[in-house]
Design a protein around this motif. Structure first.
Motif, PDB file in Angstrom:
ATOM      1  N   ALA A  28      -3.699  -6.363  -2.558  1.00  0.00           N
ATOM      2  CA  ALA A  28      -3.603  -7.363  -1.488  1.00  0.00           C
ATOM      3  C   ALA A  28      -2.227  -7.336  -0.824  1.00  0.00           C
ATOM      4  O   ALA A  28      -2.115  -7.413   0.397  1.00  0.00           O
ATOM      5  CB  ALA A  28      -3.905  -8.759  -2.058  1.00  0.00           C
ATOM      6  N   GLU A  29      -1.177  -7.245  -1.644  1.00  0.00           N
ATOM      7  CA  GLU A  29       0.175  -7.218  -1.083  1.00  0.00           C
ATOM      8  C   GLU A  29       0.417  -5.933  -0.280  1.00  0.00           C
ATOM      9  O   GLU A  29       1.043  -5.954   0.784  1.00  0.00           O
ATOM     10  CB  GLU A  29       1.203  -7.339  -2.202  1.00  0.00           C
ATOM     11  N   PHE A  30      -0.085  -4.816  -0.793  1.00  0.00           N
ATOM     12  CA  PHE A  30       0.065  -3.549  -0.077  1.00  0.00           C
ATOM     13  C   PHE A  30      -0.618  -3.601   1.286  1.00  0.00           C
ATOM     14  O   PHE A  30      -0.032  -3.226   2.314  1.00  0.00           O
ATOM     15  CB  PHE A  30      -0.512  -2.411  -0.923  1.00  0.00           C
ATOM     16  N   GLU A  31      -1.868  -4.081   1.332  1.00  0.00           N
ATOM     17  CA  GLU A  31      -2.595  -4.136   2.601  1.00  0.00           C
ATOM     18  C   GLU A  31      -1.937  -5.111   3.574  1.00  0.00           C
ATOM     19  O   GLU A  31      -1.894  -4.855   4.778  1.00  0.00           O
ATOM     20  CB  GLU A  31      -4.050  -4.538   2.339  1.00  0.00           C
ATOM     21  N   ARG A  32      -1.413  -6.223   3.057  1.00  0.00           N
ATOM     22  CA  ARG A  32      -0.729  -7.172   3.938  1.00  0.00           C
ATOM     23  C   ARG A  32       0.526  -6.570   4.557  1.00  0.00           C
ATOM     24  O   ARG A  32       0.754  -6.669   5.771  1.00  0.00           O
ATOM     25  CB  ARG A  32      -0.353  -8.432   3.146  1.00  0.00           C
ATOM     26  N   TYR A  33       1.327  -5.933   3.710  1.00  0.00           N
ATOM     27  CA  TYR A  33       2.597  -5.384   4.201  1.00  0.00           C
ATOM     28  C   TYR A  33       2.380  -4.252   5.197  1.00  0.00           C
ATOM     29  O   TYR A  33       3.010  -4.197   6.259  1.00  0.00           O
ATOM     30  CB  TYR A  33       3.443  -4.901   3.018  1.00  0.00           C
ATOM     31  N   VAL A  34       1.445  -3.343   4.865  1.00  0.00           N
ATOM     32  CA  VAL A  34       1.209  -2.198   5.753  1.00  0.00           C
ATOM     33  C   VAL A  34       0.614  -2.649   7.080  1.00  0.00           C
ATOM     34  O   VAL A  34       0.971  -2.132   8.146  1.00  0.00           O
ATOM     35  CB  VAL A  34       0.298  -1.168   5.058  1.00  0.00           C
ATOM     36  N   SER A  35      -0.290  -3.624   7.038  1.00  0.00           N
ATOM     37  CA  SER A  35      -0.923  -4.091   8.276  1.00  0.00           C
ATOM     38  C   SER A  35       0.095  -4.669   9.241  1.00  0.00           C
ATOM     39  O   SER A  35      -0.076  -4.583  10.466  1.00  0.00           O
ATOM     40  CB  SER A  35      -1.996  -5.134   7.953  1.00  0.00           C
ATOM     41  N   GLU A  36       1.150  -5.282   8.717  1.00  0.00           N
ATOM     42  CA  GLU A  36       2.162  -5.905   9.578  1.00  0.00           C
ATOM     43  C   GLU A  36       3.288  -4.947   9.958  1.00  0.00           C
ATOM     44  O   GLU A  36       4.156  -5.308  10.758  1.00  0.00           O
ATOM     45  CB  GLU A  36       2.751  -7.129   8.861  1.00  0.00           C
ATOM     46  N   HIS A  37       3.285  -3.734   9.399  1.00  0.00           N
ATOM     47  CA  HIS A  37       4.383  -2.799   9.674  1.00  0.00           C
ATOM     48  C   HIS A  37       4.206  -2.159  11.056  1.00  0.00           C
ATOM     49  O   HIS A  37       3.100  -1.810  11.471  1.00  0.00           O
ATOM     50  CB  HIS A  37       4.413  -1.703   8.597  1.00  0.00           C
ATOM     51  N   ALA A  38       5.327  -1.998  11.772  1.00  0.00           N
ATOM     52  CA  ALA A  38       5.285  -1.472  13.147  1.00  0.00           C
ATOM     53  C   ALA A  38       4.879  -0.005  13.199  1.00  0.00           C
ATOM     54  O   ALA A  38       4.351   0.455  14.224  1.00  0.00           O
ATOM     55  CB  ALA A  38       6.653  -1.650  13.810  1.00  0.00           C
ATOM     56  N   LEU A  39       5.100   0.759  12.129  1.00  0.00           N
ATOM     57  CA  LEU A  39       4.793   2.188  12.140  1.00  0.00           C
ATOM     58  C   LEU A  39       3.364   2.504  11.724  1.00  0.00           C
ATOM     59  O   LEU A  39       2.948   3.663  11.800  1.00  0.00           O
ATOM     60  CB  LEU A  39       5.772   2.942  11.216  1.00  0.00           C
ATOM     61  N   PHE A  40       2.607   1.519  11.285  1.00  0.00           N
ATOM     62  CA  PHE A  40       1.218   1.749  10.861  1.00  0.00           C
ATOM     63  C   PHE A  40       0.329   1.833  12.091  1.00  0.00           C
ATOM     64  O   PHE A  40       0.408   0.993  12.994  1.00  0.00           O
ATOM     65  CB  PHE A  40       0.767   0.612   9.941  1.00  0.00           C
ATOM     66  N   ASP A  41      -0.541   2.867  12.151  1.00  0.00           N
ATOM     67  CA  ASP A  41      -1.393   3.072  13.328  1.00  0.00           C
ATOM     68  C   ASP A  41      -2.795   2.509  13.165  1.00  0.00           C
ATOM     69  O   ASP A  41      -3.636   2.657  14.060  1.00  0.00           O
ATOM     70  CB  ASP A  41      -1.475   4.558  13.667  1.00  0.00           C
ATOM     71  N   GLY A  42      -3.104   1.874  12.035  1.00  0.00           N
ATOM     72  CA  GLY A  42      -4.388   1.198  11.855  1.00  0.00           C
ATOM     73  C   GLY A  42      -5.527   2.076  11.417  1.00  0.00           C
ATOM     74  O   GLY A  42      -6.672   1.626  11.367  1.00  0.00           O
ATOM     75  N   ARG A  43      -5.274   3.351  11.056  1.00  0.00           N
ATOM     76  CA  ARG A  43      -6.378   4.251  10.689  1.00  0.00           C
ATOM     77  C   ARG A  43      -6.719   4.180   9.206  1.00  0.00           C
ATOM     78  O   ARG A  43      -7.861   3.914   8.839  1.00  0.00           O
ATOM     79  CB  ARG A  43      -6.031   5.694  11.080  1.00  0.00           C
ATOM     80  N   ASN A  44      -5.763   4.460   8.337  1.00  0.00           N
ATOM     81  CA  ASN A  44      -6.029   4.533   6.897  1.00  0.00           C
ATOM     82  C   ASN A  44      -5.083   3.604   6.153  1.00  0.00           C
ATOM     83  O   ASN A  44      -3.870   3.606   6.389  1.00  0.00           O
ATOM     84  CB  ASN A  44      -5.856   5.975   6.383  1.00  0.00           C
ATOM     85  N   LYS A  45      -5.687   2.847   5.201  1.00  0.00           N
ATOM     86  CA  LYS A  45      -4.913   1.905   4.393  1.00  0.00           C
ATOM     87  C   LYS A  45      -5.728   1.644   3.123  1.00  0.00           C
ATOM     88  O   LYS A  45      -6.593   0.782   3.087  1.00  0.00           O
ATOM     89  CB  LYS A  45      -4.685   0.620   5.193  1.00  0.00           C
ATOM     90  N   VAL A  46      -5.437   2.434   2.077  1.00  0.00           N
ATOM     91  CA  VAL A  46      -6.264   2.392   0.862  1.00  0.00           C
ATOM     92  C   VAL A  46      -5.366   2.443  -0.368  1.00  0.00           C
ATOM     93  O   VAL A  46      -4.395   3.216  -0.407  1.00  0.00           O
ATOM     94  CB  VAL A  46      -7.264   3.575   0.822  1.00  0.00           C
ATOM     95  N   LEU A  47      -5.686   1.610  -1.384  1.00  0.00           N
ATOM     96  CA  LEU A  47      -5.036   1.683  -2.690  1.00  0.00           C
ATOM     97  C   LEU A  47      -6.097   2.026  -3.728  1.00  0.00           C
ATOM     98  O   LEU A  47      -7.096   1.317  -3.860  1.00  0.00           O
ATOM     99  CB  LEU A  47      -4.348   0.357  -3.038  1.00  0.00           C
ATOM    100  N   LEU A  48      -5.884   3.120  -4.465  1.00  0.00           N
ATOM    101  CA  LEU A  48      -6.831   3.576  -5.478  1.00  0.00           C
ATOM    102  C   LEU A  48      -6.084   3.858  -6.778  1.00  0.00           C
ATOM    103  O   LEU A  48      -4.936   4.312  -6.761  1.00  0.00           O
ATOM    104  CB  LEU A  48      -7.547   4.853  -5.022  1.00  0.00           C
ATOM    105  N   MET A  49      -6.780   3.596  -7.915  1.00  0.00           N
ATOM    106  CA  MET A  49      -6.245   4.000  -9.203  1.00  0.00           C
ATOM    107  C   MET A  49      -6.718   5.433  -9.457  1.00  0.00           C
ATOM    108  O   MET A  49      -7.885   5.676  -9.711  1.00  0.00           O
ATOM    109  CB  MET A  49      -6.713   3.072 -10.320  1.00  0.00           C
ATOM    110  N   THR A  50      -5.812   6.367  -9.361  1.00  0.00           N
ATOM    111  CA  THR A  50      -6.190   7.785  -9.445  1.00  0.00           C
ATOM    112  C   THR A  50      -6.090   8.350 -10.855  1.00  0.00           C
ATOM    113  O   THR A  50      -6.706   9.380 -11.144  1.00  0.00           O
ATOM    114  CB  THR A  50      -5.305   8.614  -8.495  1.00  0.00           C
ATOM    115  N   GLU A  51      -5.336   7.727 -11.751  1.00  0.00           N
ATOM    116  CA  GLU A  51      -5.218   8.203 -13.134  1.00  0.00           C
ATOM    117  C   GLU A  51      -5.033   7.010 -14.056  1.00  0.00           C
ATOM    118  O   GLU A  51      -4.486   5.964 -13.667  1.00  0.00           O
ATOM    119  CB  GLU A  51      -4.031   9.157 -13.300  1.00  0.00           C
ATOM    120  N   ALA A  52      -5.498   7.170 -15.299  1.00  0.00           N
ATOM    121  CA  ALA A  52      -5.310   6.141 -16.329  1.00  0.00           C
ATOM    122  C   ALA A  52      -4.968   6.838 -17.637  1.00  0.00           C
ATOM    123  O   ALA A  52      -5.784   7.598 -18.181  1.00  0.00           O
ATOM    124  CB  ALA A  52      -6.575   5.298 -16.483  1.00  0.00           C
ATOM    125  N   TYR A  53      -3.763   6.602 -18.113  1.00  0.00           N
ATOM    126  CA  TYR A  53      -3.287   7.188 -19.367  1.00  0.00           C
ATOM    127  C   TYR A  53      -3.089   6.079 -20.399  1.00  0.00           C
ATOM    128  O   TYR A  53      -3.037   4.887 -20.056  1.00  0.00           O
ATOM    129  CB  TYR A  53      -1.966   7.919 -19.142  1.00  0.00           C
TER     130      TYR A  53
END
Length: 359
Positions: free
Chosen positions: A276-301
């Motif tokens: 939630a915090e990642f999506e909020r921050y990126v959405s408000e950032h001036a350099l974000f173009d609005g195309r891709n915004k995804v957080l995934l857990m890619t590994e679990a050790y």
């Protein structure tokens, strides 16, 4: 002494000299007048066009055409005056190919400048890089061919050189093998340069990764390509290397890219608040173009989990700055809001300190 050098005497036919000089002046005058008339008409026509490309081309070819008119006029007049012909023809063997090569060279430069002028007015950066690369490589190839052919034609005007060429042709088999072996690197570079211009695996201004280094294509020549890295170093890479081996082109189609930021956190961490915090921050950032915004857990050790935070931007430079900002913000936010998510490694060493009171 003069009698010994010229046994038959040395006389000058001043009448013939005067006629030859008069014929020469007449030829130059006629050529200059004809040149002024022709280019006055051409200037009138180019002034009617809306673009400045016509004037640019005419201005570049003006000088070689003027001297070519003079040489042509002298050649015509020399056919009438044998004395002028005897002086002019030996010189014309060198001047005619030189003037033709000069005209061809200036035409190539003029059309290259005109194409680059039109490219500056284009709004599509990818198309501009593509056409600029093709123009640069093909113009260098044409320039090399013109100079090579011009020098060859001028050398053929020397009888000794022409005789050597005839002798070499008699042993064409061995000469071809020797020349082919010696010119193999040059021919390979020439063919590689033409392939780059036609197939465009990379273009001027493209961001590429070669030999583990990332940089922008700064110059493409027949034999090598220069790549400018972020720290202003210049990599000189053989042109054939881009055709024989694989490399990464990060701006082949466009400058729009998606880039990741990786976070390695404690396995007990809740992912939803971080997402939630990642999506909020990126959405408000001036350099974000609005195309891709995804957080995934890619590994679990057993000792950590890996989160991949993907985001996109309009240009590669903006994407780099956005990734750096997201990385810094998320670490700061985790340190403040979820400190238990950050991994801490502690090493226990028995009897590691005398004041530990261990048995």
């Amino acid at each position: 002494m003069m009698d010994q050098i010229f046994p038959g005497g040395f006389t000058i036919d001043w009448t013939a000299v005067g006629l030859a000089a008069l014929a020469l002046l007449l030829a130059v005058a006629i050529a200059y007048v004809f040149y002024r008339i022709v280019f006055a008409a051409i200037d009138r026509l180019t002034s009617l066009s809306e673009t400045t490309v016509d004037e640019m081309i005419v201005e570049k070819i003006r000088r070689p055409v003027k001297w070519s008119f003079i040489a042509l006029s002298i050649t015509i007049v020399a056919q009438i005056n044998p004395d002028l012909q005897s002086i002019w023809e030996p010189l014309a063997k060198f001047l005619r190919p030189a003037l033709l090569g000069w005209i061809a060279y200036t035409l190539v430069k003029a059309f290259t400048a005109a194409m680059e002028f039109r490219l500056d007015a284009s709004d599509d950066p990818v198309a501009v890089r593509s056409r600029r690369t093709r123009v640069a490589v093909l113009s260098r190839t044409a320039t090399f061919a013109i100079i090579f052919i011009t020098v060859g034609l001028m050398l053929l005007g020397i009888p000794a050189v022409r005789d050597i060429g005839t002798t070499l042709l008699a042993s064409a088999g061995l000469a071809a093998l020797a020349v082919g072996a010696a010119a193999q690197p040059a021919l390979k570079s020439l063919i590689a340069g033409l392939q780059v211009a036609l197939t465009e695996p990379m273009r001027l201004g493209d961001l590429v990764k070669v030999d583990g280094e990332v940089g922008r294509i700064e110059e493409i020549r027949m034999s090598f390509v220069t790549v400018r890295t972020w720290d202003e170093r210049v990599l000189v890479v053989p042109t054939s290397r881009f055709l024989d081996e694989s490399f990464e082109n990060w701006s082949r189609q466009s400058e729009k890219l998606t880039g990741p930021v990786f976070l390695h956190l404690d396995p007990a961490t809740e992912v939803a608040p971080i997402r939630a915090e990642f999506e909020r921050y990126v959405s408000e950032h001036a350099l974000f173009d609005g195309r891709n915004k995804v957080l995934l857990m890619t590994e679990a050790y057993p000792e950590s989990i890996e989160l991949r935070l993907s985001m996109s931007s309009k240009t590669i430079g903006d994407l780099w700055a956005l990734r750096c900002d997201v990385r810094e913000h998320m670490i700061s936010w985790l340190r403040t809001e979820m400190p238990d998510a950050l991994i801490r490694h502690r090493l226990e060493v028995p009897h590691g300190h005398p004041k530990a009171g261990e048995p």
